[in-house]
Design an enzyme around this catalytic site. Structure first.
Site, short mmCIF file in Angstrom:
data_model
loop_
_atom_site.label_atom_id
_atom_site.label_comp_id
_atom_site.label_asym_id
_atom_site.label_seq_id
_atom_site.Cartn_x
_atom_site.Cartn_y
_atom_site.Cartn_z
N HIS A 144 -64.76 -11.62 67.43
CA HIS A 144 -64.46 -11.22 68.82
C HIS A 144 -64.55 -12.42 69.76
O HIS A 144 -64.96 -12.28 70.92
CB HIS A 144 -65.43 -10.14 69.33
CG HIS A 144 -65.50 -8.89 68.50
ND1 HIS A 144 -64.59 -7.87 68.62
CD2 HIS A 144 -66.37 -8.50 67.52
CE1 HIS A 144 -64.92 -6.89 67.76
NE2 HIS A 144 -65.98 -7.26 67.09
N SER B 283 -65.72 -7.67 61.67
CA SER B 283 -66.77 -7.88 62.68
C SER B 283 -68.13 -8.14 62.02
O SER B 283 -68.30 -9.20 61.40
CB SER B 283 -66.77 -6.69 63.63
OG SER B 283 -67.51 -6.96 64.78
N ALA B 284 -69.08 -7.23 62.08
CA ALA B 284 -70.39 -7.44 61.43
C ALA B 284 -70.21 -7.73 59.94
O ALA B 284 -70.92 -8.56 59.37
CB ALA B 284 -71.29 -6.23 61.64
#
Lengths: 239, 239
Positions: free
Chosen positions: B162, B125-126
């Site tokens: 996502h 993700s990040a």
């Protein structure tokens, strides 16, 4: 709390489902502005339509109410245009792009001063975010890098427009809106109002009132989460 | 196109629906790292759990695979820890907070050099956003202001983790993911890969391959939108 001169409509969204651009809110805009002329700021627009077309859209939407609309981009001297405006309307789009453009044109101070000295202000979506303390609670994608996240600081809190509650049936693992705002509050001691589509704030005579068809959600370090009913004045929350 | 030394797993999400933290991807992580030790970077974590607890979560998730995990925050000399790491894992959370912290600790260059010289890198993700050109296509809320949006520039494009397609039944008027990325492309000539939950990129020997259960969506000024099937190598898109 909030300057008594300020007159503003801070609107969650320009468009609600099943209705045309500004259609549900244009009566309100007409009553509020009590003028036949406004300056439109189209700088949030990133979708490829140009400033003229975006301004034209607003013009058409307000035509029936005999409000003349001019885009700020049409003026050579934009500061003067803001200072002389009868009403200022900042449209939605991308909040990062809006803020970056306003800083680059050095219009933030002029805009703030005009609003604080009583020029009626209308904002939708990104134009509403702009009136908070920072743009740190926008939903937008950071498609450009503004020189700061500091906003106009008209409202003594931040906004989250297009607010929506989490779908309990979702299988998606990205953060919910509520989680994001809770994370903002850990990093910043600035309250946040989640303003749903169909809602707006009216600022008049030092009072902020929630209007429209929906309730709103108030998030702060002190109160965690609190539901604000439509019609409620927000003074009690701001003490 | 991409440095032949780079070894990386760029993962959309740490957690998929109905499965524990890292559960669906830990075999892959074990096979990929081929080491019993990794350094975890927990700086994206904004939710109130501390760096120790976040690191502990990773430790527990990888315990069955006998991978030792140490948090970067445990090291006095963090640059040295990155240079000496057998594998580096950057966890998810808030991309703005992750980037700001890495810039403040002056770790961006060290991290980039370690990855380009062959230290295996895992991001979720990040931590995946971080490997792109900029963080301009993150979904995260801008809860803090980093000194730049420039990222590690390991990938010759940007990521949107996502990633999800628009719900055709939605009545919400906020922008869809696709609209947001299209707007990014108007402002930036940087291609974007929409990486769905359950997907990841494997980078090995100069090749980037889409892995996992889902297809991905490639957005660029040249190609507009293109579906990438799982298993596909991305070289043809990068010419």
């Amino acid at each position: 709390m909030i300057n008594k001169e300020v007159k503003a409509l801070i609107i969650s969204t320009s468009t609600i489902y099943g209705s045309d651009f500004l259609e549900y809110i244009r009566e309100e805009i007409k009553d509020f502005t009590q003028t036949d002329e406004l300056i439109f700021i189209p700088f949030a627009q990133p979708s490829g339509i140009n400033y003229d077309d975006y301004t034209e859209k607003v013009k058409n939407a307000l035509q029936a109410h005999e409000i003349k609309v001019r885009g700020i981009h049409e003026f050579e001297n934009k500061k003067e245009a803001i200072r002389d405006a009868k009403t200022i309307f900042v449209g939605g789009g991308n909040t990062f792009l809006l803020l970056k453009t306003l800083y680059e044109l050095d219009l933030m101070t002029t805009l703030r001063e005009a609003i604080l000295s009583g020029t009626p202000y209308i904002g939708t979506s990104a134009g509403s975010n702009l009136t908070g303390q920072t743009i740190g609670t926008t939903n937008d994608m950071p498609i450009v890098y503004p020189p700061s996240f500091e906003a106009l600081k008209i409202l003594p809190f931040n906004l989250n427009p297009h607010y929506l509650e989490a779908d309990p049936n979702s299988t998606h693992k990205g953060e919910t809106r509520e989680q994001r705002i809770a994370e903002f509050l850990i990093q910043n001691d600035i309250a946040v109002l989640g303003l749903k589509e169909g809602s707006w704030l009216e600022i008049l005579e030092g009072e902020i009132t929630l209007k429209g068809s929906e309730n709103a959600v108030w998030f702060s370090r002190k109160n965690k989460e609190r539901i604000i009913e439509s019609g409620m004045r927000m003074s009690s929350l701001l003490q």
